[in-house]
Design an enzyme around this catalytic site. Structure first.
Site, PDB file in Angstrom:
ATOM      1  N   TYR A  87     -12.637  -2.001  11.359  1.00 57.15           N
ATOM      2  CA  TYR A  87     -11.257  -1.511  11.325  1.00 57.15           C
ATOM      3  C   TYR A  87     -10.574  -1.708  12.675  1.00 57.15           C
ATOM      4  O   TYR A  87      -9.460  -2.231  12.750  1.00 57.15           O
ATOM      5  CB  TYR A  87     -11.243  -0.032  10.939  1.00 57.15           C
ATOM      6  CG  TYR A  87      -9.859   0.557  10.854  1.00 57.15           C
ATOM      7  CD1 TYR A  87      -9.013   0.238   9.796  1.00 57.15           C
ATOM      8  CD2 TYR A  87      -9.399   1.446  11.820  1.00 57.15           C
ATOM      9  CE1 TYR A  87      -7.736   0.780   9.706  1.00 57.15           C
ATOM     10  CE2 TYR A  87      -8.125   1.994  11.744  1.00 57.15           C
ATOM     11  CZ  TYR A  87      -7.299   1.654  10.675  1.00 57.15           C
ATOM     12  OH  TYR A  87      -6.034   2.187  10.609  1.00 57.15           O
ATOM     13  N   LYS A 134      -7.276  -4.112  13.597  1.00 52.05           N
ATOM     14  CA  LYS A 134      -6.023  -3.601  14.149  1.00 52.05           C
ATOM     15  C   LYS A 134      -5.742  -4.189  15.538  1.00 52.05           C
ATOM     16  O   LYS A 134      -4.581  -4.407  15.906  1.00 52.05           O
ATOM     17  CB  LYS A 134      -6.050  -2.077  14.199  1.00 52.05           C
ATOM     18  CG  LYS A 134      -6.072  -1.425  12.821  1.00 52.05           C
ATOM     19  CD  LYS A 134      -4.881  -1.839  11.965  1.00 52.05           C
ATOM     20  CE  LYS A 134      -4.873  -1.147  10.616  1.00 52.05           C
ATOM     21  NZ  LYS A 134      -3.692  -1.496   9.799  1.00 52.05           N
ATOM     22  N   GLY A 144       0.815  -1.212   0.000  1.00 53.23           N
ATOM     23  CA  GLY A 144       0.000   0.000   0.000  1.00 53.23           C
ATOM     24  C   GLY A 144       0.843   1.253   0.000  1.00 53.23           C
ATOM     25  O   GLY A 144       0.570   2.197   0.738  1.00 53.23           O
ATOM     26  N   ALA A 145       1.867   1.275  -0.864  1.00 53.70           N
ATOM     27  CA  ALA A 145       2.868   2.346  -0.805  1.00 53.70           C
ATOM     28  C   ALA A 145       2.668   3.440  -1.844  1.00 53.70           C
ATOM     29  O   ALA A 145       3.528   4.300  -2.006  1.00 53.70           O
ATOM     30  CB  ALA A 145       4.269   1.755  -0.953  1.00 53.70           C
ATOM     31  N   SER A 197      -2.696   0.779  14.458  1.00 60.42           N
ATOM     32  CA  SER A 197      -3.426   2.037  14.617  1.00 60.42           C
ATOM     33  C   SER A 197      -3.788   2.222  16.083  1.00 60.42           C
ATOM     34  O   SER A 197      -3.930   1.244  16.828  1.00 60.42           O
ATOM     35  CB  SER A 197      -4.715   2.012  13.787  1.00 60.42           C
ATOM     36  OG  SER A 197      -5.567   3.105  14.119  1.00 60.42           O
ATOM     37  N   ASP A 240      -3.243  -7.450  -4.704  1.00 65.32           N
ATOM     38  CA  ASP A 240      -4.260  -7.277  -3.672  1.00 65.32           C
ATOM     39  C   ASP A 240      -3.886  -8.194  -2.512  1.00 65.32           C
ATOM     40  O   ASP A 240      -3.942  -9.429  -2.645  1.00 65.32           O
ATOM     41  CB  ASP A 240      -5.631  -7.646  -4.230  1.00 65.32           C
ATOM     42  CG  ASP A 240      -6.762  -7.427  -3.238  1.00 65.32           C
ATOM     43  OD1 ASP A 240      -6.483  -7.276  -2.029  1.00 65.32           O
ATOM     44  OD2 ASP A 240      -7.933  -7.413  -3.666  1.00 65.32           O
ATOM     45  N   VAL A 241      -3.495  -7.615  -1.390  1.00 62.54           N
ATOM     46  CA  VAL A 241      -2.985  -8.433  -0.289  1.00 62.54           C
ATOM     47  C   VAL A 241      -4.086  -9.228   0.430  1.00 62.54           C
ATOM     48  O   VAL A 241      -3.774 -10.029   1.324  1.00 62.54           O
ATOM     49  CB  VAL A 241      -2.191  -7.598   0.738  1.00 62.54           C
ATOM     50  CG1 VAL A 241      -0.986  -6.955   0.078  1.00 62.54           C
ATOM     51  CG2 VAL A 241      -3.082  -6.561   1.408  1.00 62.54           C
TER      52      VAL A 241
END
Length: 255
Positions: free
Chosen positions: A155, A159, A12-13, A142, A63-64
């Site tokens: 989400y 995390k 995602g860089a 996060s 796509d991870v």
């Protein structure tokens, strides 16, 4: 943080925190693989910036959330560079949805990308790292893993799972000289803040003890530490980078 002769894969860089991490690792001397899922143009812009520093870089679409695509990506990295020294699991989706509106599809996409993808990318890269004699895996968690708010059910769950997974994988890989740690950013100034009129970075910054919102470089600097030899005796840790936000019981009233 000297990362000369190291090869880093950052998922995602193409934008945001991942972009900041990729650029900073290159500044520290690493060659960088820029993973992206949708925008080749954005990823190639990062590649060009890294090459301008005199480092090697390639962009790989994957796509991870798919283990098959993860394995193909890692194989391409090894075919190109011959090694992987650093993995940064940064790819994430962030649905902001009311509890009663969370769907099975959105839950699965979030957990598959943020948690499953993180684990299997670590597994694939660790196989190569073992043959090299060691490596570094850094997961981008996060503050929502421990201090969250409404509408982040999937989400925050992903995390929280990432933090537990970081400790578990660190335990499993410690005897193999692979250190596994996580960086947990707080509010960070990325592109989406400038696309959403509700995300006023100045107002957000007023609620943070440090007096400003975080920047990708704040997170990237912590990642570079974990990627370097300076952290060789540190594993299974989660480093919060939030300007002190999680020291508060609640967000202060904005003046």
């Amino acid at each position: 943080m000297d990362l000369s002769n190291k090869v880093a894969l950052v998922t995602g860089a193409g934008i945001g925190i991942g972009k900041g991490i990729a650029l900073h690792l290159a500044e520290c001397g690493a060659d960088v693989v820029v993973n992206y899922r949708s925008s080749e143009r954005q990823a190639m812009t990062v590649v060009e910036q890294i090459e301008a520093m005199g480092r090697k870089a390639i962009a790989i679409k994957a796509d991870v959330s798919s283990v098959e695509e993860i394995n193909a990506m890692v194989a391409k990295v090894l075919d190109t560079f011959g090694r992987i020294d650093i993995l940064v699991n940064n790819s994430a989706v962030v649905p902001i949805v009311d509890f009663f509106e969370v769907t099975e599809a959105s839950w699965d996409e979030t957990l598959d990308t943020n948690l499953k993808g993180c684990f299997f990318a670590a597994q694939a890269c660790a196989r190569a790292m073992v043959k090299q004699g060691g490596g570094k895996i850094i997961n981008i968690s996060s503050v929502h893993a421990t201090h969250t708010m409404t509408k982040y059910a999937a989400y925050a769950s992903s995390k929280g799972g990432m933090n537990a997974m970081t400790r578990q994988v660190a335990l499993d890989l410690a005897p193999l000289n692979i250190q596994v740690n996580a960086v947990a950013p707080g509010a960070t100034d990325v592109e989406k803040n400038h696309e959403n009129p509700l995300h006023d970075v100045v107002q957000i910054g007023k609620q943070i003890p440090a007096g400003r919102i975080g920047y990708p470089l704040d997170v990237a600097s912590a990642v570079a530490f974990f990627a370097s030899a300076s952290s060789d005796f540190i594993t299974g840790q989660i480093l919060t980078v939030d300007g002190g936000s999680t020291t508060q019981f609640y967000l202060k009233q904005v003046d």
